[in-house]
Scaffold this active site. Structure first.
Site, PDB file in Angstrom:
ATOM      1  N   TYR A 176     -10.026  15.663  -6.908  1.00  0.00           N
ATOM      2  CA  TYR A 176      -8.879  15.030  -7.649  1.00  0.00           C
ATOM      3  C   TYR A 176      -8.034  15.851  -8.325  1.00  0.00           C
ATOM      4  O   TYR A 176      -6.934  15.804  -8.330  1.00  0.00           O
ATOM      5  CB  TYR A 176      -9.888  14.085  -8.423  1.00  0.00           C
ATOM      6  CG  TYR A 176      -8.962  13.556  -9.604  1.00  0.00           C
ATOM      7  CD1 TYR A 176      -8.194  12.298  -9.134  1.00  0.00           C
ATOM      8  CD2 TYR A 176      -9.233  13.777 -11.061  1.00  0.00           C
ATOM      9  CE1 TYR A 176      -7.303  11.819 -10.239  1.00  0.00           C
ATOM     10  CE2 TYR A 176      -8.538  12.905 -11.846  1.00  0.00           C
ATOM     11  CZ  TYR A 176      -7.497  12.151 -11.439  1.00  0.00           C
ATOM     12  OH  TYR A 176      -6.693  11.392 -12.425  1.00  0.00           O
TER      13      TYR A 176
ATOM     14  N   ASP B  43       0.923  -1.224  -0.009  1.00  0.00           N
ATOM     15  CA  ASP B  43       0.155  -0.072   0.105  1.00  0.00           C
ATOM     16  C   ASP B  43       1.029   1.235   0.115  1.00  0.00           C
ATOM     17  O   ASP B  43       1.680   1.375   0.931  1.00  0.00           O
ATOM     18  CB  ASP B  43      -0.770  -0.067   1.093  1.00  0.00           C
ATOM     19  CG  ASP B  43      -1.911   1.168   1.456  1.00  0.00           C
ATOM     20  OD1 ASP B  43      -1.583   2.222   0.668  1.00  0.00           O
ATOM     21  OD2 ASP B  43      -2.801   0.908   2.118  1.00  0.00           O
TER      22      ASP B  43
ATOM     23  N   SER C  63      -3.351  14.180 -14.762  1.00  0.00           N
ATOM     24  CA  SER C  63      -4.535  14.061 -15.510  1.00  0.00           C
ATOM     25  C   SER C  63      -4.635  15.316 -16.165  1.00  0.00           C
ATOM     26  O   SER C  63      -4.684  16.541 -15.607  1.00  0.00           O
ATOM     27  CB  SER C  63      -5.654  13.951 -14.614  1.00  0.00           C
ATOM     28  OG  SER C  63      -6.862  13.804 -15.553  1.00  0.00           O
TER      29      SER C  63
END
Ligand SMILES: NC(=O)c1ccc[n+]([C@@H]2O[C@H](COP(=O)([O-])OP(=O)(O)OC[C@H]3O[C@@H](n4cnc5c(N)ncnc54)[C@H](O)[C@@H]3O)[C@@H](O)[C@H]2O)c1
Length: 246
Positions: free
Chosen positions: A151, A59, A138
């Site tokens: 986000y 993780d 992004s």
């Protein structure tokens, strides 16, 4: 092609991370994939290419697991040269419905993850005097879609991380760049941003009127990682079919 550059790809069990791991391994980069999910599918695809792959259960938001993961890579391959910070989440949530827990969950994976992974890998990149850190951001950082405020904030943070870190490690032979996909056809994208006509809406914004596939990002990843790209740093390269011109 044989290369002695060792790559770590986070979130390599599926989606873009799987595509990145397979593409690097197929070109001779030994790859360690770090994921909380099972990476059997990635391992199988890489086995077909004849490439080397080390799946590591980790993780990326847990410092002890990140430390153990880097130790596993060093034990297996002896070095780390390339880090692809890909693991991330992008749940669409209207801003007014975003809880502080949602906010923290998104920042934790999308920002704490790259911070911890990069921090653990950096001494090894420095020891080699050569490194490539690639952060997957992004096109939302240019577009600011209304249902992705948290986000977008996290990925804009990663753009800042890219620029400042490039300055911090440039003298060590390490470049730091970001690649920004548009909306690419992974299973998660199909379930979230791409659902309910999302792919069609994004396609209509693009100069190139087709849906982005994970394979569309590979040439940029290889370019950024190439030996000849040592003077390219601090950049965010937008590979979104022309939905945002930056
Ligand atoms: N698919 C797109 O359209 C798109 C567009 C722009 C940016 N991105 C970015 O690309 C990256 C990958 O997107 P995707 O669509 O392939 O996502 P995905 O959900 O298909 O894959 C994400 C992977 O990360 C892993 N992961 C999740 N939490 C983790 C953790 N704590 N530690 C380690 N691994 C963990 C998951 O198990 C999964 O294998 C993300 O950072 C995303 O924000 C995707």
């Amino acid at each position: 092609m044989q290369t002695n550059r060792i790559a770590v790809v986070t979130g390599a069990a599926r989606g873009l991370g799987q595509e990145f791991a397979v593409a690097l391994a197929a070109r001779g980069y030994p790859v360690a994939g770090w994921d909380i999910a099972d990476q059997a599918e990635t391992a199988e695809r890489i086995a077909h290419t004849g490439g080397e792959f080390l799946p590591v259960k980790a993780d990326v938001t847990e410092p002890a697991q990140v430390r153990a993961a880097i130790a596993a890579v060093i034990r297996k391959f002896g070095a780390v040269h390339i880090v692809v910070n890909n693991a991330g989440i992008y749940p669409p949530i209207p801003f007014e419905k975003t809880t502080i827990d949602d906010w923290h969950r998104i920042m934790r994976l999308n920002l704490d993850g790259p911070f911890l992974v990069t921090g653990a890998a950096l001494p090894h990149l420095k020891a080699s005097g050569w490194g490539r850190i690639v952060n997957i951001v992004s096109a939302v950082v240019f577009l600011g879609p209304p249902d992705l405020v948290a986000y977008t904030t996290s990925k804009a943070g990663l753009v800042g991380f890219t620029r400042a870190l490039a300055n911090a490690v440039g003298a060590d032979g390490i470049t730091v760049n970001a690649i920004s996909p548009g909306l690419a056809s992974t299973e998660t994208a199909a379930r979230t941003t791409g659902a309910d006509g999302g792919f069609e809406r994004v396609r209509a914004m693009q100069a190139i009127p087709r849906t982005e596939s994970p394979a569309d990002l590979i040439s940029t990843l290889l370019y950024v990682c190439a030996d000849g790209s040592g003077f390219l740093t601090g950049q965010t390269i937008n590979v979104d079919g022309g939905s945002a011109f930056v």
